[in-house]
Design a protein around this motif. Structure first.
Motif, short mmCIF file in Angstrom:
data_model
loop_
_atom_site.label_atom_id
_atom_site.label_comp_id
_atom_site.label_asym_id
_atom_site.label_seq_id
_atom_site.Cartn_x
_atom_site.Cartn_y
_atom_site.Cartn_z
N LEU A 5 -2.12 -25.50 -11.55
CA LEU A 5 -1.65 -24.27 -10.93
C LEU A 5 -1.64 -24.46 -9.42
CD1 LEU A 5 -0.88 -21.25 -11.12
CD2 LEU A 5 -3.35 -20.74 -11.05
N LEU A 6 -0.50 -24.23 -8.80
CA LEU A 6 -0.35 -24.33 -7.35
C LEU A 6 -0.12 -22.93 -6.79
CD1 LEU A 6 -0.10 -26.25 -4.88
CD2 LEU A 6 2.36 -26.34 -5.36
N LEU A 7 -1.14 -22.40 -6.11
CA LEU A 7 -1.07 -21.07 -5.51
C LEU A 7 -0.77 -21.23 -4.02
CD1 LEU A 7 -4.14 -19.39 -7.21
CD2 LEU A 7 -1.72 -19.13 -7.80
N ILE A 8 0.36 -20.71 -3.61
CA ILE A 8 0.86 -20.95 -2.25
C ILE A 8 0.78 -19.69 -1.39
CG2 ILE A 8 2.86 -21.67 -0.89
CD1 ILE A 8 3.85 -23.21 -3.38
N ASP A 9 0.03 -19.77 -0.32
CA ASP A 9 0.05 -18.77 0.76
C ASP A 9 -0.22 -17.34 0.32
OD1 ASP A 9 0.77 -21.02 2.18
OD2 ASP A 9 2.81 -20.35 2.61
N ILE A 10 -1.10 -17.15 -0.63
CA ILE A 10 -1.48 -15.78 -1.00
C ILE A 10 -2.59 -15.38 -0.04
CG2 ILE A 10 -2.22 -14.24 -2.86
CD1 ILE A 10 -1.07 -16.26 -4.86
N GLN A 11 -2.15 -14.97 1.16
CA GLN A 11 -3.04 -14.75 2.29
C GLN A 11 -2.92 -13.33 2.82
OE1 GLN A 11 -1.55 -18.98 3.63
NE2 GLN A 11 -2.94 -18.21 5.20
N ASN A 12 -3.96 -12.88 3.48
CA ASN A 12 -4.07 -11.48 3.91
C ASN A 12 -2.91 -10.97 4.74
OD1 ASN A 12 -6.51 -11.18 2.56
ND2 ASN A 12 -7.73 -11.65 4.37
N ASP A 13 -2.31 -11.80 5.58
CA ASP A 13 -1.22 -11.33 6.43
C ASP A 13 -0.02 -10.82 5.63
OD1 ASP A 13 -2.12 -11.30 9.04
OD2 ASP A 13 -1.38 -13.30 9.53
N TYR A 14 0.12 -11.20 4.38
CA TYR A 14 1.24 -10.77 3.55
C TYR A 14 0.99 -9.43 2.84
CZ TYR A 14 3.79 -15.21 3.99
OH TYR A 14 4.50 -16.29 4.45
N PHE A 15 -0.21 -8.90 2.96
CA PHE A 15 -0.58 -7.68 2.24
C PHE A 15 -0.51 -6.46 3.16
CE2 PHE A 15 -1.92 -11.08 -0.36
CZ PHE A 15 -1.81 -10.60 -1.66
N PRO A 16 -0.52 -5.25 2.59
CA PRO A 16 -0.47 -4.05 3.42
C PRO A 16 -1.48 -4.12 4.57
CG PRO A 16 -0.25 -3.44 1.13
CD PRO A 16 -0.57 -4.92 1.16
N GLY A 17 -0.98 -3.83 5.77
CA GLY A 17 -1.81 -3.90 6.97
C GLY A 17 -1.80 -5.25 7.64
N GLY A 18 -1.22 -6.26 6.97
CA GLY A 18 -1.14 -7.60 7.53
C GLY A 18 -0.01 -7.73 8.53
N ALA A 19 0.01 -8.83 9.23
CA ALA A 19 0.98 -9.06 10.29
C ALA A 19 2.40 -9.32 9.77
CB ALA A 19 0.54 -10.23 11.17
N MET A 20 2.56 -9.68 8.49
CA MET A 20 3.88 -9.97 7.92
C MET A 20 3.90 -9.46 6.47
SD MET A 20 6.94 -11.21 8.20
CE MET A 20 7.00 -12.12 9.72
N GLU A 21 3.79 -8.15 6.35
CA GLU A 21 3.69 -7.56 5.01
C GLU A 21 4.92 -7.92 4.16
OE1 GLU A 21 3.23 -3.21 2.88
OE2 GLU A 21 2.60 -3.43 4.97
N VAL A 22 4.63 -8.31 2.92
CA VAL A 22 5.67 -8.68 1.96
C VAL A 22 5.68 -7.62 0.85
CG1 VAL A 22 6.39 -10.41 0.26
CG2 VAL A 22 5.45 -11.14 2.45
N PRO A 23 6.82 -6.99 0.62
CA PRO A 23 6.89 -6.01 -0.47
C PRO A 23 6.50 -6.66 -1.80
CG PRO A 23 8.88 -5.94 0.87
CD PRO A 23 8.10 -7.14 1.32
N GLY A 24 5.68 -5.99 -2.56
CA GLY A 24 5.29 -6.51 -3.87
C GLY A 24 4.18 -7.54 -3.83
N ALA A 25 3.58 -7.77 -2.66
CA ALA A 25 2.52 -8.78 -2.57
C ALA A 25 1.33 -8.45 -3.47
CB ALA A 25 2.05 -8.93 -1.12
N THR A 26 0.93 -7.21 -3.51
CA THR A 26 -0.23 -6.81 -4.31
C THR A 26 0.04 -7.04 -5.79
OG1 THR A 26 -0.87 -5.21 -2.62
CG2 THR A 26 -1.80 -4.91 -4.82
N GLU A 27 1.22 -6.66 -6.24
CA GLU A 27 1.57 -6.84 -7.65
C GLU A 27 1.69 -8.32 -8.00
OE1 GLU A 27 2.72 -2.90 -6.15
OE2 GLU A 27 3.19 -4.91 -5.44
N ALA A 28 2.32 -9.10 -7.13
CA ALA A 28 2.46 -10.54 -7.37
C ALA A 28 1.09 -11.21 -7.40
CB ALA A 28 3.34 -11.17 -6.30
N ALA A 29 0.21 -10.82 -6.49
CA ALA A 29 -1.13 -11.41 -6.45
C ALA A 29 -1.91 -11.10 -7.72
CB ALA A 29 -1.89 -10.93 -5.23
N ALA A 30 -1.71 -9.91 -8.29
CA ALA A 30 -2.39 -9.57 -9.55
C ALA A 30 -1.93 -10.49 -10.67
CB ALA A 30 -2.13 -8.10 -9.90
#
Length: 182
Positions: A5-30
Motif C-alpha cells: 500500500l502506497l499512501l501519498i501525501d495524506i497531510q494536514n495541509d490538504y484538510f479543512p483549515g489547511g493551507a491547500m484544502e482539497v475537496p473530499g480530503a476527509t472522505e478520501a482519507a477515511a
C-alpha cells in the motif's frame, strides 16, 4: 506478486483549515484508513510518503509546520516505512524504487492526494518502471483546476485523471472492491 500500500501525501495541509484544502480530503482519507487497517491486519507492507516543499515561493507543505504532518487518520506506526519527497513523483530523488526492489514488492495499491498531481505522476512513473498499480479512486482527492478561461470542478478533475490512468497505467477501482480482493 507482492503487493504494498502506497499512501501519498495524506497531510494536514490538504484538510479543512489547511493551507491547500482539497475537496473530499476527509472522505478520501477515511477510505485510505480502511485500506491501511486491512494491510496492517494482514501484515502486508505499507509505505507512507510525505511531501515537504523545497520550491521557492511554496505556500503549503512548508517544512517545520504542522501542515506537513501526516494526517492522524493514517498516521504511520513505528516500523512502517516513511519517505519524504520534494517533487510530485514519489520515485524522484527518493529511495522508493530501491526499497521496492529490496523488499521484492512488485505491485502497488495507491491512495492519497492530489489525484491530478502526485497520484497521477507516481502511478505513471510506477508503470514506466514495470510496477502494476491499483488505484483506489475513492481514497484519492483532487482540486478544481482552470485552463483557457474555463474552470474544471474537482469532481471532473478526479474523474478525468482516473479515466486517463485506468487501463494503460493502472486498474482504478473503488476501495471496497480492493478490500474484498485482499
Amino acid at each position: 506478486m507482492s503487493l504494498a500500500l502506497l499512501l501519498i501525501d495524506i497531510q494536514n495541509d490538504y484538510f479543512p483549515g489547511g493551507a491547500m484544502e482539497v475537496p473530499g480530503a476527509t472522505e478520501a482519507a477515511a477510505k485510505a484508513a480502511a485500506l491501511l487497517a486491512a494491510f496492517r491486519n494482514k501484515s502486508l507492507p505499507v509505505i507512507h510518503v510525505q511531501h515537504l516543499a523545497a520550491r521557492p515561493g511554496a505556500t503549503f507543505f512548508l517544512p517545520g509546520t504542522t501542515g506537513t504532518d501526516i494526517h492522524p487518520s493514517v498516521q504511520p506506526l513505528a516500523g512502517e516505512t516513511v519517505f519524504q519527497k520534494h517533487f510530485p513523483s514519489c520515485f524522484r530523488q527518493t529511495p522508493l524504487l530501491e526499497h521496492l526492489q529490496r523488499e521484492n514488492i512488485t505491485r502497488l495499491l495507491v491512495a492519497g492526494m492530489m489525484t491530478q498531481m502526485c497520484i497521477d505522476t507516481t502511478v505513471r512513473a510506477a508503470a514506466d518502471l514495470g510496477f502494476p498499480c491499483l488505484v483506489a479512486h475513492d481514497a484519492c482527492a483532487a482540486r478544481s483546476l482552470a485552463f483557457g478561461g474555463r474552470e474544471v470542478v474537482a469532481e471532473d478533475v478526479q474523474a478525468a485523471y482516473c479515466a486517463a490512468l485506468n487501463g494503460p497505467f493502472a486498474q482504478v477501482l473503488p476501495s471496497a472492491e480492493l478490500l474484498a480482493s485482499l
